[in-house]
Write a protein that holds these residues in place. Structure first.
Motif, short mmCIF file in Angstrom:
data_model
loop_
_atom_site.label_atom_id
_atom_site.label_comp_id
_atom_site.label_asym_id
_atom_site.label_seq_id
_atom_site.Cartn_x
_atom_site.Cartn_y
_atom_site.Cartn_z
N LEU A 141 -9.01 51.79 53.01
CA LEU A 141 -9.40 53.04 53.44
C LEU A 141 -10.98 53.46 53.41
CD1 LEU A 141 -6.72 54.99 51.14
CD2 LEU A 141 -6.74 54.94 53.72
N LEU A 142 -11.51 52.90 52.60
CA LEU A 142 -13.27 53.19 52.71
C LEU A 142 -13.75 52.23 53.93
CD1 LEU A 142 -15.16 50.74 51.55
CD2 LEU A 142 -14.14 51.44 49.37
N ASP A 143 -12.82 51.35 54.14
CA ASP A 143 -13.52 50.40 55.32
C ASP A 143 -13.03 50.86 56.62
OD1 ASP A 143 -14.36 48.15 53.61
OD2 ASP A 143 -12.71 46.93 53.84
N MET A 144 -11.76 51.44 56.59
CA MET A 144 -11.56 52.57 57.82
C MET A 144 -12.44 53.53 58.09
SD MET A 144 -7.49 51.94 58.62
CE MET A 144 -7.01 52.09 56.96
N MET A 145 -12.56 54.38 57.13
CA MET A 145 -13.57 55.60 56.96
C MET A 145 -15.05 55.05 57.66
SD MET A 145 -15.02 57.79 54.04
CE MET A 145 -16.29 59.18 54.28
N THR A 146 -15.40 53.94 57.15
CA THR A 146 -16.71 53.38 57.33
C THR A 146 -16.90 53.04 59.09
OG1 THR A 146 -17.22 52.77 55.33
CG2 THR A 146 -18.88 51.66 56.78
N VAL A 147 -15.82 52.37 59.46
CA VAL A 147 -15.85 51.92 60.93
C VAL A 147 -15.65 53.23 61.72
CG1 VAL A 147 -14.55 50.79 62.64
CG2 VAL A 147 -14.92 49.64 60.37
N ARG A 148 -14.77 54.19 61.27
CA ARG A 148 -14.41 55.29 62.26
C ARG A 148 -15.60 56.26 62.30
NH1 ARG A 148 -10.14 60.06 61.15
NH2 ARG A 148 -11.68 60.91 59.76
N GLU A 149 -16.44 56.18 61.36
CA GLU A 149 -17.65 56.98 61.38
C GLU A 149 -18.72 56.36 62.20
OE1 GLU A 149 -19.53 58.42 57.30
OE2 GLU A 149 -20.11 56.38 57.53
N ALA A 150 -18.80 54.99 62.19
CA ALA A 150 -19.72 54.29 63.22
C ALA A 150 -19.29 54.21 64.71
CB ALA A 150 -20.12 52.73 62.67
N LYS A 151 -17.94 54.06 64.92
CA LYS A 151 -17.62 53.81 66.33
C LYS A 151 -16.74 54.87 66.68
CE LYS A 151 -18.37 49.49 66.81
NZ LYS A 151 -19.38 48.70 67.65
N GLY A 152 -16.41 56.18 65.75
CA GLY A 152 -15.90 57.24 66.32
C GLY A 152 -14.44 57.03 66.48
N LYS A 153 -13.99 55.99 66.47
CA LYS A 153 -12.57 55.49 66.54
C LYS A 153 -12.06 54.36 65.78
CE LYS A 153 -13.14 52.76 70.58
NZ LYS A 153 -12.58 52.52 71.94
N LEU A 154 -10.69 54.18 65.58
CA LEU A 154 -10.24 52.68 65.16
C LEU A 154 -9.49 52.16 66.31
CD1 LEU A 154 -9.18 54.02 61.66
CD2 LEU A 154 -11.12 52.65 62.05
N GLU A 155 -8.71 52.89 67.03
CA GLU A 155 -7.86 52.46 67.98
C GLU A 155 -8.63 51.58 69.03
OE1 GLU A 155 -5.34 55.61 69.67
OE2 GLU A 155 -4.21 54.03 70.71
N GLY A 156 -7.99 50.51 69.26
CA GLY A 156 -8.50 49.67 70.40
C GLY A 156 -9.75 48.70 69.96
#
Ligand code: CP
Length: 311
Positions: A141-156
Protein backbone atom coordinates in the motif's frame (compact mmCIF):
# COMPACT_ATOMS: atom_id res chain seq x y z
CA UNK A 1 -17.06 4.67 0.33
CA UNK A 2 -17.88 3.16 3.72
CA UNK A 3 -14.84 1.12 4.79
CA UNK A 4 -16.18 -1.97 6.55
CA UNK A 5 -13.23 -4.37 6.40
CA UNK A 6 -12.09 -5.48 9.85
CA UNK A 7 -8.62 -6.88 9.13
CA UNK A 8 -5.80 -6.09 6.68
CA UNK A 9 -4.27 -9.50 6.00
CA UNK A 10 -3.13 -9.51 2.37
CA UNK A 11 -3.63 -7.71 -0.93
CA UNK A 12 -5.68 -10.56 -2.46
CA UNK A 13 -8.63 -9.81 -0.23
CA UNK A 14 -8.73 -6.01 -0.79
CA UNK A 15 -10.87 -4.66 -3.62
CA UNK A 16 -9.58 -1.86 -5.92
CA UNK A 17 -12.17 0.44 -4.26
CA UNK A 18 -10.82 -0.38 -0.79
CA UNK A 19 -7.23 0.15 -1.96
CA UNK A 20 -8.21 3.53 -3.41
CA UNK A 21 -9.99 4.47 -0.17
CA UNK A 22 -6.86 3.58 1.86
CA UNK A 23 -4.56 5.56 -0.48
CA UNK A 24 -6.88 8.58 -0.44
CA UNK A 25 -7.06 8.49 3.36
CA UNK A 26 -3.27 8.14 3.56
CA UNK A 27 -2.83 11.20 1.35
CA UNK A 28 -4.94 13.18 3.81
CA UNK A 29 -2.99 11.79 6.78
CA UNK A 30 0.37 12.78 5.30
CA UNK A 31 -0.18 16.47 6.02
CA UNK A 32 -0.31 15.79 9.79
CA UNK A 33 3.33 14.65 9.71
CA UNK A 34 4.34 17.97 8.13
CA UNK A 35 2.87 20.11 10.93
CA UNK A 36 5.07 21.59 13.69
CA UNK A 37 2.98 19.60 16.19
CA UNK A 38 2.53 16.20 14.55
CA UNK A 39 -0.40 14.93 16.56
CA UNK A 40 -4.19 14.87 16.33
CA UNK A 41 -6.59 13.50 18.98
CA UNK A 42 -8.52 11.23 16.58
CA UNK A 43 -7.71 7.87 18.21
CA UNK A 44 -7.38 9.06 21.81
CA UNK A 45 -8.35 6.19 24.12
CA UNK A 46 -7.62 3.48 21.53
CA UNK A 47 -5.00 0.80 22.23
CA UNK A 48 -2.76 -0.70 19.56
CA UNK A 49 -0.47 -3.67 20.19
CA UNK A 50 2.59 -4.12 17.95
CA UNK A 51 3.50 -7.79 18.14
CA UNK A 52 6.76 -8.49 16.26
CA UNK A 53 8.16 -12.03 16.05
CA UNK A 54 10.77 -10.93 13.46
CA UNK A 55 13.21 -8.00 13.33
CA UNK A 56 12.03 -4.77 11.72
CA UNK A 57 13.12 -1.15 11.46
CA UNK A 58 10.77 0.62 9.05
CA UNK A 59 7.53 -1.29 9.60
CA UNK A 60 7.62 -1.39 13.37
CA UNK A 61 8.71 2.22 13.83
CA UNK A 62 6.23 3.58 11.32
CA UNK A 63 3.32 1.69 12.90
CA UNK A 64 4.40 3.06 16.29
CA UNK A 65 4.77 6.63 14.98
CA UNK A 66 1.44 6.35 13.13
CA UNK A 67 -0.36 5.31 16.31
CA UNK A 68 1.22 8.14 18.32
CA UNK A 69 0.42 10.78 15.67
CA UNK A 70 -3.25 9.80 16.05
CA UNK A 71 -2.96 9.86 19.89
CA UNK A 72 -3.57 6.11 20.25
CA UNK A 73 -1.65 4.23 22.95
CA UNK A 74 0.77 1.83 21.26
CA UNK A 75 2.46 -0.99 23.11
CA UNK A 76 5.27 -2.82 21.41
CA UNK A 77 6.59 -6.26 22.24
CA UNK A 78 8.79 -8.82 20.57
CA UNK A 79 8.98 -12.58 20.81
CA UNK A 80 12.42 -12.55 22.47
CA UNK A 81 11.26 -10.51 25.47
CA UNK A 82 7.86 -12.16 25.96
CA UNK A 83 6.67 -15.44 27.45
CA UNK A 84 6.95 -16.99 23.97
CA UNK A 85 10.53 -17.86 24.99
CA UNK A 86 8.99 -19.93 27.82
CA UNK A 87 6.93 -21.92 25.30
CA UNK A 88 3.67 -19.97 25.18
CA UNK A 89 1.83 -20.66 21.93
CA UNK A 90 0.53 -18.07 19.46
CA UNK A 91 -3.01 -19.12 20.44
CA UNK A 92 -2.46 -18.50 24.15
CA UNK A 93 -0.52 -15.30 23.53
CA UNK A 94 -3.34 -14.05 21.31
CA UNK A 95 -6.05 -14.87 23.88
CA UNK A 96 -4.05 -13.04 26.57
CA UNK A 97 -3.56 -9.99 24.34
CA UNK A 98 -7.28 -9.93 23.61
CA UNK A 99 -8.09 -10.09 27.32
CA UNK A 100 -6.38 -6.69 27.66
CA UNK A 101 -8.91 -5.18 25.21
CA UNK A 102 -6.76 -3.69 22.44
CA UNK A 103 -8.46 -2.11 19.41
CA UNK A 104 -5.89 -3.25 16.82
CA UNK A 105 -3.17 -5.91 16.87
CA UNK A 106 -0.34 -5.52 14.36
CA UNK A 107 1.62 -8.74 13.86
CA UNK A 108 4.81 -9.69 12.03
CA UNK A 109 5.58 -13.39 12.04
CA UNK A 110 8.04 -15.72 10.33
CA UNK A 111 5.25 -18.21 9.57
CA UNK A 112 2.98 -17.57 6.60
CA UNK A 113 -0.63 -17.48 7.75
CA UNK A 114 0.01 -16.43 11.37
CA UNK A 115 -1.94 -13.12 11.01
CA UNK A 116 -4.85 -14.99 9.38
CA UNK A 117 -4.86 -17.45 12.27
CA UNK A 118 -4.73 -14.58 14.79
CA UNK A 119 -7.69 -12.89 13.09
CA UNK A 120 -9.75 -16.04 13.70
CA UNK A 121 -8.73 -16.30 17.37
CA UNK A 122 -9.35 -12.71 18.47
CA UNK A 123 -12.24 -10.30 17.96
CA UNK A 124 -9.82 -7.37 17.62
CA UNK A 125 -8.79 -5.96 14.21
CA UNK A 126 -5.56 -7.53 12.93
CA UNK A 127 -3.04 -5.96 10.55
CA UNK A 128 -0.42 -8.15 8.89
CA UNK A 129 3.00 -6.48 9.11
CA UNK A 130 4.63 -9.30 7.10
CA UNK A 131 4.16 -13.08 7.42
CA UNK A 132 6.88 -15.42 6.22
CA UNK A 133 7.16 -15.45 2.44
CA UNK A 134 3.45 -14.77 2.05
CA UNK A 135 2.28 -11.17 2.32
CA UNK A 136 3.28 -7.65 3.37
CA UNK A 137 0.14 -5.67 2.49
CA UNK A 138 1.07 -2.40 4.21
CA UNK A 139 4.37 -2.32 2.27
CA UNK A 140 2.44 -2.76 -0.97
CA UNK A 141 0.00 0.00 0.00
CA UNK A 142 2.80 2.44 0.80
CA UNK A 143 4.54 1.50 -2.44
CA UNK A 144 1.36 2.19 -4.40
CA UNK A 145 0.85 5.48 -2.57
CA UNK A 146 4.40 6.55 -3.45
CA UNK A 147 4.02 5.65 -7.14
CA UNK A 148 0.59 7.26 -7.40
CA UNK A 149 1.96 10.44 -5.78
CA UNK A 150 4.87 10.61 -8.26
CA UNK A 151 3.07 9.50 -11.43
CA UNK A 152 -0.50 10.63 -10.69
CA UNK A 153 -1.87 7.15 -11.48
CA UNK A 154 -1.23 3.43 -11.23
CA UNK A 155 -3.19 2.18 -14.22
CA UNK A 156 -1.14 1.48 -17.34
CA UNK A 157 2.27 1.76 -15.66
CA UNK A 158 5.00 -0.84 -16.21
CA UNK A 159 6.31 -1.91 -12.81
CA UNK A 160 9.42 -4.13 -12.90
CA UNK A 161 10.24 -6.05 -9.73
CA UNK A 162 13.79 -7.42 -9.80
CA UNK A 163 15.57 -9.80 -7.44
CA UNK A 164 14.72 -12.64 -5.11
CA UNK A 165 11.05 -13.01 -6.04
CA UNK A 166 10.73 -16.53 -4.56
CA UNK A 167 11.34 -15.47 -0.97
CA UNK A 168 9.76 -12.03 -1.08
CA UNK A 169 6.41 -11.26 0.54
CA UNK A 170 6.82 -7.71 -0.78
CA UNK A 171 6.98 -9.05 -4.35
CA UNK A 172 3.87 -11.19 -3.94
CA UNK A 173 1.86 -8.37 -2.35
CA UNK A 174 2.99 -5.90 -5.00
CA UNK A 175 2.25 -8.28 -7.88
CA UNK A 176 -1.28 -8.69 -6.49
CA UNK A 177 -1.74 -5.02 -5.65
CA UNK A 178 -0.35 -3.32 -8.74
CA UNK A 179 -2.07 -5.73 -11.15
CA UNK A 180 -5.36 -5.19 -9.29
CA UNK A 181 -4.93 -1.44 -9.83
CA UNK A 182 -4.35 -1.84 -13.57
CA UNK A 183 -0.55 -1.78 -13.81
CA UNK A 184 1.55 -4.23 -15.82
CA UNK A 185 3.99 -6.12 -13.58
CA UNK A 186 7.22 -7.66 -14.88
CA UNK A 187 9.40 -9.79 -12.62
CA UNK A 188 13.05 -10.50 -13.25
CA UNK A 189 16.03 -12.10 -11.54
CA UNK A 190 17.93 -15.37 -11.56
CA UNK A 191 15.77 -18.36 -12.60
CA UNK A 192 16.59 -19.93 -9.21
CA UNK A 193 14.82 -17.03 -7.49
CA UNK A 194 11.66 -16.88 -9.60
CA UNK A 195 8.91 -19.38 -8.73
CA UNK A 196 7.47 -21.19 -11.78
CA UNK A 197 3.84 -20.35 -10.87
CA UNK A 198 4.36 -16.60 -10.77
CA UNK A 199 2.83 -16.18 -14.24
CA UNK A 200 -0.47 -17.48 -12.82
CA UNK A 201 -0.67 -14.25 -10.80
CA UNK A 202 -0.59 -12.27 -14.05
CA UNK A 203 3.05 -11.12 -13.90
CA UNK A 204 5.31 -11.29 -16.96
CA UNK A 205 8.65 -13.01 -16.44
CA UNK A 206 12.02 -12.19 -18.00
CA UNK A 207 15.41 -13.41 -16.84
CA UNK A 208 17.06 -10.50 -18.66
CA UNK A 209 17.22 -7.54 -16.27
CA UNK A 210 17.89 -5.07 -19.10
CA UNK A 211 14.67 -6.23 -20.73
CA UNK A 212 12.78 -5.63 -17.46
CA UNK A 213 14.30 -2.17 -17.13
CA UNK A 214 13.57 -1.11 -20.70
CA UNK A 215 10.48 1.11 -20.77
CA UNK A 216 9.72 0.59 -17.06
CA UNK A 217 7.98 3.41 -15.21
CA UNK A 218 8.98 1.89 -11.89
CA UNK A 219 11.92 -0.36 -11.02
CA UNK A 220 11.63 -2.06 -7.65
CA UNK A 221 14.81 -3.77 -6.50
CA UNK A 222 14.63 -6.54 -3.90
CA UNK A 223 17.19 -7.82 -1.42
CA UNK A 224 18.41 -11.41 -1.61
CA UNK A 225 16.68 -12.93 1.41
CA UNK A 226 19.56 -15.09 2.62
CA UNK A 227 17.74 -15.80 5.89
CA UNK A 228 15.02 -17.61 3.90
CA UNK A 229 17.30 -19.50 1.48
CA UNK A 230 18.54 -22.95 2.42
CA UNK A 231 21.59 -22.44 0.20
CA UNK A 232 22.73 -19.33 -1.68
CA UNK A 233 21.01 -19.46 -5.07
CA UNK A 234 23.74 -17.63 -6.97
CA UNK A 235 27.53 -18.28 -7.03
CA UNK A 236 28.72 -15.03 -5.39
CA UNK A 237 27.30 -11.65 -4.44
CA UNK A 238 29.75 -10.02 -6.84
CA UNK A 239 28.45 -12.13 -9.70
CA UNK A 240 24.86 -11.40 -8.67
CA UNK A 241 25.57 -7.67 -8.63
CA UNK A 242 27.15 -7.80 -12.10
CA UNK A 243 24.32 -9.77 -13.73
CA UNK A 244 21.22 -8.66 -11.81
CA UNK A 245 22.16 -5.56 -9.82
CA UNK A 246 21.03 -2.04 -10.67
CA UNK A 247 23.92 0.34 -11.27
CA UNK A 248 24.39 3.67 -13.03
CA UNK A 249 25.44 2.08 -16.33
CA UNK A 250 22.40 -0.21 -16.46
CA UNK A 251 20.12 2.65 -15.45
CA UNK A 252 21.33 4.75 -18.39
CA UNK A 253 19.07 2.60 -20.63
CA UNK A 254 15.98 3.23 -18.51
CA UNK A 255 13.16 5.70 -19.16
CA UNK A 256 14.27 9.24 -18.17
CA UNK A 257 11.23 9.52 -15.84
CA UNK A 258 11.81 6.14 -14.15
CA UNK A 259 11.29 5.74 -10.38
CA UNK A 260 13.65 3.55 -8.36
CA UNK A 261 12.18 1.83 -5.33
CA UNK A 262 13.34 -0.61 -2.66
CA UNK A 263 11.40 -1.78 0.40
CA UNK A 264 14.57 -1.93 2.50
CA UNK A 265 16.78 -3.01 4.08
CA UNK A 266 19.24 -2.33 1.23
CA UNK A 267 22.27 -4.44 0.50
CA UNK A 268 24.29 -1.64 -1.09
CA UNK A 269 26.59 -2.89 -3.80
CA UNK A 270 24.66 -6.16 -4.23
CA UNK A 271 21.17 -5.57 -5.73
CA UNK A 272 21.59 -1.79 -5.94
CA UNK A 273 24.64 0.46 -6.17
CA UNK A 274 24.94 3.36 -3.70
CA UNK A 275 24.84 6.00 -6.48
CA UNK A 276 21.51 4.61 -7.73
CA UNK A 277 20.05 4.19 -4.23
CA UNK A 278 20.94 7.79 -3.38
CA UNK A 279 20.51 9.18 -6.91
CA UNK A 280 17.91 11.47 -8.48
CA UNK A 281 15.54 8.68 -9.59
CA UNK A 282 15.36 7.10 -6.15
CA UNK A 283 12.15 7.48 -4.13
CA UNK A 284 13.25 4.98 -1.48
CA UNK A 285 12.98 7.44 1.40
CA UNK A 286 9.61 8.71 0.11
CA UNK A 287 8.42 5.13 0.56
CA UNK A 288 9.46 5.32 4.21
CA UNK A 289 7.73 8.69 4.72
CA UNK A 290 4.54 7.35 3.14
CA UNK A 291 4.71 4.25 5.34
CA UNK A 292 3.67 6.41 8.29
CA UNK A 293 0.75 7.93 6.34
CA UNK A 294 -0.53 4.55 5.13
CA UNK A 295 -0.38 3.07 8.62
CA UNK A 296 -2.17 6.12 10.07
CA UNK A 297 -4.87 5.63 7.42
CA UNK A 298 -5.28 1.96 8.34
CA UNK A 299 -5.56 2.70 12.06
CA UNK A 300 -8.12 5.37 11.31
CA UNK A 301 -10.16 3.14 9.00
CA UNK A 302 -10.06 0.11 11.34
CA UNK A 303 -10.31 1.80 14.74
CA UNK A 304 -11.71 5.25 14.02
CA UNK A 305 -15.37 4.29 14.06
CA UNK A 306 -17.52 2.36 16.47
CA UNK A 307 -17.33 -1.29 15.50
CA UNK A 308 -19.28 -4.19 16.90
CA UNK A 309 -16.74 -6.86 17.92
CA UNK A 310 -18.83 -9.50 16.15
CA UNK A 311 -18.53 -7.70 12.77
N1 CP B 1 10.27 -2.95 4.37
C1 CP B 1 10.31 -3.57 5.55
O1 CP B 1 9.46 -4.40 5.87
O2 CP B 1 11.36 -3.19 6.34
P1 CP B 1 11.59 -3.68 7.85
O3 CP B 1 11.89 -5.15 7.80
O4 CP B 1 12.73 -2.85 8.38
O5 CP B 1 10.31 -3.44 8.61
Amino acid sequence: MLFTRKHILDMDSLTPEEITAILDTAENMKEISERPIKKVPTLRGKTIILFFYEPSTRTRLSFDIAAKRLSADSISFSAGTSSIVKGETLFDTAKNLEAMKPDVIVIRHSSAGAPHMLSKIVKTSVINAGDGMHAHPTQSLLDMMTVREAKGKLEGLKVSIIGDISHSRVALSNINGFIKMGAEVVVSGPPTMIPPGIKNLGAHVTFDVDDAISGADVIMMLRIQKERQESFLFPTEREYSRVFGLNKKRLSNADPEVLIMHPGPLNRGVEISPEVADGPYSIILDQVTNGVAVRMALFLLLAGGVRNDDD
